[in-house]
Motif scaffolding. Structure first.
Motif, mmCIF file in Angstrom:
data_model
loop_
_atom_site.group_PDB
_atom_site.id
_atom_site.type_symbol
_atom_site.label_atom_id
_atom_site.label_comp_id
_atom_site.label_asym_id
_atom_site.label_seq_id
_atom_site.Cartn_x
_atom_site.Cartn_y
_atom_site.Cartn_z
ATOM 1 N N TYR A 1 -34.723 -6.997 -15.147
ATOM 2 C CA TYR A 1 -35.195 -6.208 -16.279
ATOM 3 C C TYR A 1 -34.178 -5.119 -16.591
ATOM 4 N N ALA A 2 -33.865 -4.927 -17.867
ATOM 5 C CA ALA A 2 -32.916 -3.895 -18.286
ATOM 6 C C ALA A 2 -33.217 -3.494 -19.707
ATOM 7 N N PHE A 3 -32.802 -2.304 -20.057
ATOM 8 C CA PHE A 3 -32.906 -1.872 -21.440
ATOM 9 C C PHE A 3 -31.608 -1.189 -21.822
ATOM 10 N N SER A 4 -31.099 -1.505 -22.995
ATOM 11 C CA SER A 4 -29.798 -0.988 -23.411
ATOM 12 C C SER A 4 -29.915 0.290 -24.221
ATOM 13 N N ASN A 5 -31.089 0.530 -24.814
ATOM 14 C CA ASN A 5 -31.240 1.737 -25.604
ATOM 15 C C ASN A 5 -31.517 2.931 -24.693
ATOM 16 N N PRO A 6 -30.856 4.049 -24.915
ATOM 17 C CA PRO A 6 -31.081 5.223 -24.071
ATOM 18 C C PRO A 6 -32.538 5.675 -24.102
ATOM 19 N N ARG A 7 -33.019 6.074 -22.935
ATOM 20 C CA ARG A 7 -34.377 6.578 -22.824
ATOM 21 C C ARG A 7 -34.325 7.981 -22.221
ATOM 22 N N PRO A 8 -35.121 8.896 -22.748
ATOM 23 C CA PRO A 8 -35.076 10.270 -22.239
ATOM 24 C C PRO A 8 -35.715 10.391 -20.852
ATOM 25 N N ILE A 9 -35.106 11.206 -20.017
ATOM 26 C CA ILE A 9 -35.629 11.526 -18.693
ATOM 27 C C ILE A 9 -35.915 13.027 -18.661
ATOM 28 N N ALA A 20 -32.054 14.124 -18.994
ATOM 29 C CA ALA A 20 -30.912 13.243 -19.216
ATOM 30 C C ALA A 20 -31.321 12.129 -20.159
ATOM 31 N N SER A 21 -30.327 11.364 -20.593
ATOM 32 C CA SER A 21 -30.550 10.158 -21.379
ATOM 33 C C SER A 21 -30.129 8.979 -20.518
ATOM 34 N N MET A 22 -31.077 8.093 -20.171
ATOM 35 C CA MET A 22 -30.814 7.015 -19.223
ATOM 36 C C MET A 22 -30.675 5.669 -19.929
ATOM 37 N N THR A 23 -29.645 4.931 -19.515
ATOM 38 C CA THR A 23 -29.431 3.561 -19.981
ATOM 39 C C THR A 23 -29.347 2.651 -18.770
ATOM 40 N N ASP A 24 -30.150 1.604 -18.762
ATOM 41 C CA ASP A 24 -30.153 0.630 -17.674
ATOM 42 C C ASP A 24 -29.617 -0.688 -18.217
ATOM 43 N N LYS A 25 -28.464 -1.114 -17.698
ATOM 44 C CA LYS A 25 -27.813 -2.325 -18.180
ATOM 45 C C LYS A 25 -27.921 -3.464 -17.177
ATOM 46 N N GLY A 26 -28.913 -3.378 -16.293
ATOM 47 C CA GLY A 26 -29.090 -4.415 -15.300
ATOM 48 C C GLY A 26 -28.103 -4.258 -14.160
ATOM 49 N N LEU A 28 -26.608 -1.485 -13.491
ATOM 50 C CA LEU A 28 -25.845 -0.288 -13.806
ATOM 51 C C LEU A 28 -26.758 0.689 -14.536
ATOM 52 N N VAL A 29 -27.007 1.815 -13.911
ATOM 53 C CA VAL A 29 -27.827 2.869 -14.505
ATOM 54 C C VAL A 29 -26.919 4.048 -14.831
ATOM 55 N N GLU A 30 -26.945 4.473 -16.091
ATOM 56 C CA GLU A 30 -26.126 5.592 -16.529
ATOM 57 C C GLU A 30 -27.014 6.731 -17.014
ATOM 58 N N LEU A 31 -26.707 7.918 -16.542
ATOM 59 C CA LEU A 31 -27.375 9.125 -17.008
ATOM 60 C C LEU A 31 -26.362 9.948 -17.785
ATOM 61 N N ALA A 32 -26.579 10.065 -19.091
ATOM 62 C CA ALA A 32 -25.705 10.870 -19.943
ATOM 63 C C ALA A 32 -26.431 12.157 -20.332
ATOM 64 N N ASP A 33 -25.659 13.124 -20.790
ATOM 65 C CA ASP A 33 -26.228 14.409 -21.226
ATOM 66 C C ASP A 33 -27.142 14.995 -20.152
ATOM 67 N N LEU A 34 -26.717 14.878 -18.902
ATOM 68 C CA LEU A 34 -27.523 15.357 -17.781
ATOM 69 C C LEU A 34 -27.476 16.878 -17.702
ATOM 70 N N VAL A 35 -28.637 17.491 -17.532
ATOM 71 C CA VAL A 35 -28.741 18.942 -17.363
ATOM 72 C C VAL A 35 -29.703 19.218 -16.211
ATOM 73 N N LEU A 36 -29.218 19.905 -15.191
ATOM 74 C CA LEU A 36 -30.062 20.333 -14.077
ATOM 75 C C LEU A 36 -30.206 21.849 -14.161
ATOM 76 N N LYS A 37 -31.445 22.305 -14.327
ATOM 77 C CA LYS A 37 -31.704 23.731 -14.541
ATOM 78 C C LYS A 37 -32.506 24.303 -13.384
ATOM 79 N N HIS A 38 -32.250 25.572 -13.112
ATOM 80 C CA HIS A 38 -33.075 26.346 -12.191
ATOM 81 C C HIS A 38 -33.588 27.544 -12.971
ATOM 82 N N GLY A 39 -34.882 27.528 -13.244
ATOM 83 C CA GLY A 39 -35.410 28.524 -14.160
ATOM 84 C C GLY A 39 -34.868 28.273 -15.556
ATOM 85 N N VAL A 50 -24.524 4.806 -11.771
ATOM 86 C CA VAL A 50 -24.747 4.200 -10.462
ATOM 87 C C VAL A 50 -24.849 2.686 -10.647
ATOM 88 N N ALA A 51 -23.981 1.936 -9.963
ATOM 89 C CA ALA A 51 -23.972 0.477 -10.056
ATOM 90 C C ALA A 51 -24.224 -0.129 -8.681
#
Length: 202
Positions: A1-9, A20-26, A28-39, A50-51
């Motif tokens: 199972y995979a989805f090519s359209n970015p999905r919000p996380i 982040a915006s996640m794309t799963d290409k089967g 291969l999982v890519e997280l773009a526009d990743l932001v980790l915040k504290h407060g 990650v492949a």
């Protein structure tokens, strides 16, 4: 199972939030526009992929920035599970390492302290005997390229070298670089597989 359209996380735990915006290409999982915040503060931004390779290797590629002082790290490493111990191998490029990002009372340190309080609370070990350093849990084979090591507004050095760890024996070979007042060469041999541990530098 995979989805090519970015999905919000959008994941939150206490005062820590990851988007982040996640794309799963089967595989291969890519997280773009990743932001980790504290407060309300951005701690880490960037992207990571990650492949999975035949359940025996996981490849991690990223471009991550610590937002307070601008440290930027670009790993391209493989976690190799084919043997009894995990081997971490590959390249770690760092266009900029700013030492102030890793000091006390920084955004990164506050984030770590917040997570540590919930998941790994610090125990009072003042009455326990000091334990030897144990590096036997995994092996390393990494090429390191630090293009700019800074402190405050001063560029300290450019550093390249090879870092290897095997059976608790850490070696840093052919570490070379440039400093403001000349060249830098450095080798290190740190062996924790013997007791007491030994450290040699050259």
């Amino acid at each position: 199972y995979a989805f090519s359209n970015p999905r919000p996380i959008d994941v939150s735990y206490g005062d820590v939030k990851l988007t982040a915006s996640m794309t799963d290409k089967g595989g291969l999982v890519e997280l773009a526009d990743l932001v980790l915040k504290h407060g309300e503060q951005n701690v880490i931004t960037g992207s990571i992929g990650v492949a999975r390779h035949d359940f025996k290797e996981i490849q991690i590629r990223g471009d991550m920035t610590l937002n307070e002082f601008g440290t930027n790290v670009q790993p391209d490493v493989i976690l190799d599970f084919r043997n009894e111990k995990t081997l971490v191998r590959g390249d770690v490029d760092a266009p900029k390492i700013h030492l102030r990002d890793f000091g006390q009372d920084t955004r990164l340190q506050k984030l770590i302290s917040s997570l540590q309080a919930d998941f790994a609370p610090v125990k009072d070990t003042s009455d326990e005997p000091e334990k030897p350093i144990d590096l036997s849990g995994f092996d390393l084979d990494l090429r390191i390229d630090l293009k700019s090591l800074k402190s405050h507004d001063t560029k300290l050095a450019e550093i390249k070298g090879l870092v290897e760890l095997q059976n608790g024996h850490l070696t840093i070979n052919n570490m070379k670089g440039k400093m403001s007042d000349g060249a830098l060469t450095f080798d290190m041999d740190f062996n924790t597989s013997v007791s007491p541990s030994t450290l040699e530098t050259a």
